[in-house]
Design a protein around this motif. Structure first.
Motif, PDB file in Angstrom:
ATOM      1  N   TRP A  15      28.014  67.246  51.136  1.00 53.89           N
ATOM      2  CA  TRP A  15      28.625  65.956  51.472  1.00 53.89           C
ATOM      3  C   TRP A  15      28.353  65.003  50.322  1.00 53.89           C
ATOM      4  O   TRP A  15      27.203  64.679  50.024  1.00 53.89           O
ATOM      5  CB  TRP A  15      28.041  65.414  52.769  1.00 53.89           C
TER       6      TRP A  15
ATOM      7  N   VAL B 278      29.641  55.097  55.633  1.00 56.31           N
ATOM      8  CA  VAL B 278      28.352  55.739  55.903  1.00 56.31           C
ATOM      9  C   VAL B 278      27.378  54.794  56.585  1.00 56.31           C
ATOM     10  O   VAL B 278      26.453  55.239  57.277  1.00 56.31           O
ATOM     11  CB  VAL B 278      27.752  56.295  54.599  1.00 56.31           C
TER      12      VAL B 278
ATOM     13  N   THR C  77      33.560  61.461  50.843  1.00 61.57           N
ATOM     14  CA  THR C  77      33.881  60.326  51.704  1.00 61.57           C
ATOM     15  C   THR C  77      33.664  59.008  50.976  1.00 61.57           C
ATOM     16  O   THR C  77      32.839  58.892  50.077  1.00 61.57           O
ATOM     17  CB  THR C  77      33.020  60.332  52.989  1.00 61.57           C
ATOM     18  N   ASP C  78      34.432  58.009  51.412  1.00 61.53           N
ATOM     19  CA  ASP C  78      34.287  56.654  50.891  1.00 61.53           C
ATOM     20  C   ASP C  78      35.089  55.747  51.817  1.00 61.53           C
ATOM     21  O   ASP C  78      35.943  56.221  52.593  1.00 61.53           O
ATOM     22  CB  ASP C  78      34.827  56.547  49.455  1.00 61.53           C
TER      23      ASP C  78
ATOM     24  N   PRO D  67      27.623  60.558  61.122  1.00 61.34           N
ATOM     25  CA  PRO D  67      27.894  61.498  60.031  1.00 61.34           C
ATOM     26  C   PRO D  67      29.177  62.286  60.300  1.00 61.34           C
ATOM     27  O   PRO D  67      29.481  62.600  61.454  1.00 61.34           O
ATOM     28  CB  PRO D  67      26.674  62.426  60.050  1.00 61.34           C
TER      29      PRO D  67
ATOM     30  N   VAL E  12      23.300  66.716  50.435  1.00 64.21           N
ATOM     31  CA  VAL E  12      23.975  65.423  50.548  1.00 64.21           C
ATOM     32  C   VAL E  12      23.590  64.599  49.323  1.00 64.21           C
ATOM     33  O   VAL E  12      22.405  64.533  48.962  1.00 64.21           O
ATOM     34  CB  VAL E  12      23.592  64.684  51.840  1.00 64.21           C
TER      35      VAL E  12
ATOM     36  N   ALA F 182      24.427  60.843  47.110  1.00 63.94           N
ATOM     37  CA  ALA F 182      25.058  59.528  46.990  1.00 63.94           C
ATOM     38  C   ALA F 182      24.563  58.887  45.705  1.00 63.94           C
ATOM     39  O   ALA F 182      23.352  58.818  45.473  1.00 63.94           O
ATOM     40  CB  ALA F 182      24.727  58.645  48.182  1.00 63.94           C
TER      41      ALA F 182
ATOM     42  N   VAL G 149      28.765  61.318  49.238  1.00 62.01           N
ATOM     43  CA  VAL G 149      28.914  60.044  49.946  1.00 62.01           C
ATOM     44  C   VAL G 149      29.324  58.950  48.968  1.00 62.01           C
ATOM     45  O   VAL G 149      28.751  58.831  47.878  1.00 62.01           O
ATOM     46  CB  VAL G 149      27.590  59.655  50.636  1.00 62.01           C
TER      47      VAL G 149
ATOM     48  N   MET H  70      22.643  60.321  56.602  1.00 61.00           N
ATOM     49  CA  MET H  70      22.706  61.413  55.631  1.00 61.00           C
ATOM     50  C   MET H  70      21.653  62.480  55.920  1.00 61.00           C
ATOM     51  O   MET H  70      21.925  63.681  55.836  1.00 61.00           O
ATOM     52  CB  MET H  70      22.555  60.848  54.212  1.00 61.00           C
TER      53      MET H  70
END
Length: 264
Positions: A47, A95, A73-74, A100, A108, A110, A49, A127
């Motif tokens: 994932w 997030v 994702t965003d 999730p 994960v 970010a 993020v 997360m």
């Protein structure tokens, strides 16, 4: 200055792509070094993020291969839509406000995300919740308060102007809820959240063409906000952009602190 709503640096503005390219040049080698150290490989479920640009997810997709998955994702996925094909799935997701988007992830990641998220604690726990037992979390965030200057060697009027505008940029970020000293707290926060084998390091570019490209794109993107807030004049900004373009200044970025740990 009172707090304003909304992210200061909109992904849909024309300068956003230039900023993501500069971030990739500056920080991808550090990010990839950490991810390689985790042993990422075929079949991993990842994932990503707050994906922003495409460089990290494209690299991840090559590593996990057709048997893996990269969920990107965003809150604004406009920049990453171009790579939305297997094993990459692109999804709009906040997030800091939503559950999730999956579970059982091997990794994960970010980068330069949580410092801007209003509910950072919820985002971090989201997360961690999404990881499988033994899964890895890598959080990379800037700490502008640790090194607040655009020109650490402030030896002339050009550098003084640059640092004044950087101070204005930090004021705008803080007004929107950014935590400008978040990066240094990451190791402790990961330990307190229950992660094991927590480690961290930092990368601090002092001068680079990519620092100049990032500064130019950022100032052009926030120009109206700087002027409206009374933090700079249009003349100040024009002079600063010309100074940046001349290549005569050593421009730095805020240190990026990378912290990582294992769940369970």
């Amino acid at each position: 200055m009172t707090r304003s709503d909304g992210y200061l640096l909109d992904n849909r503005q024309s300068e956003a792509g230039q900023r993501f390219d500069a971030f990739a040049t500056l920080f991808d080698p550090t990010t990839f070094r950490h991810l390689e150290g985790f042993g990422i490989g075929p079949g991993w479920r990842v994932w990503e993020v707050g994906v922003g640009g495409t460089s990290v997810v494209s690299w991840l997709a090559k590593k996990v291969g057709p048997t893996g998955k990269v969920l990107a994702t965003d809150i604004d996925t406009s920049q990453v839509a171009a790579v939305a094909r297997p094993p990459i799935e692109v999804r709009v997701h906040d997030v800091g406000a939503e559950e999730p988007p999956g579970e059982g992830f091997d990794l994960v990641h970010a980068r330069l995300v949580l410092v801007h998220v209003p509910d950072r604690e919820r985002a971090l726990h989201s997360m961690i919740k999404s990881l499988r037992s033994g899964g890895r979390l890598l959080i990379e965030d800037a700490d502008p308060a640790l090194q607040p200057l655009l020109c650490p060697d402030e030896h002339g009027p050009e550098q003084q102007l640059a640092n004044r505008l950087r101070h204005g940029f930090r004021e705008l970020l803080a007004a929107r809820g950014a935590d400008l000293s978040y990066g240094r707290r990451l190791p402790r926060l990961l330990r307190e959240a229950g992660l094991r084998r927590v480690e961290a390091d930092a990368y601090f570019p002092v001068t680079s063409p990519a620092c100049a490209a990032l500064e130019s794109a950022t100032v052009r993107q926030i120009r109206d906000q700087l002027v409206t807030a009374g933090l700079a004049t249009n003349e100040d900004i024009d002079r600063h952009l010309a100074n940046v373009a001349s290549g005569s200044m050593d421009l730095a970025t805020a240190p990026m602190i990378s912290a990582w740990g294992r769940k369970g």
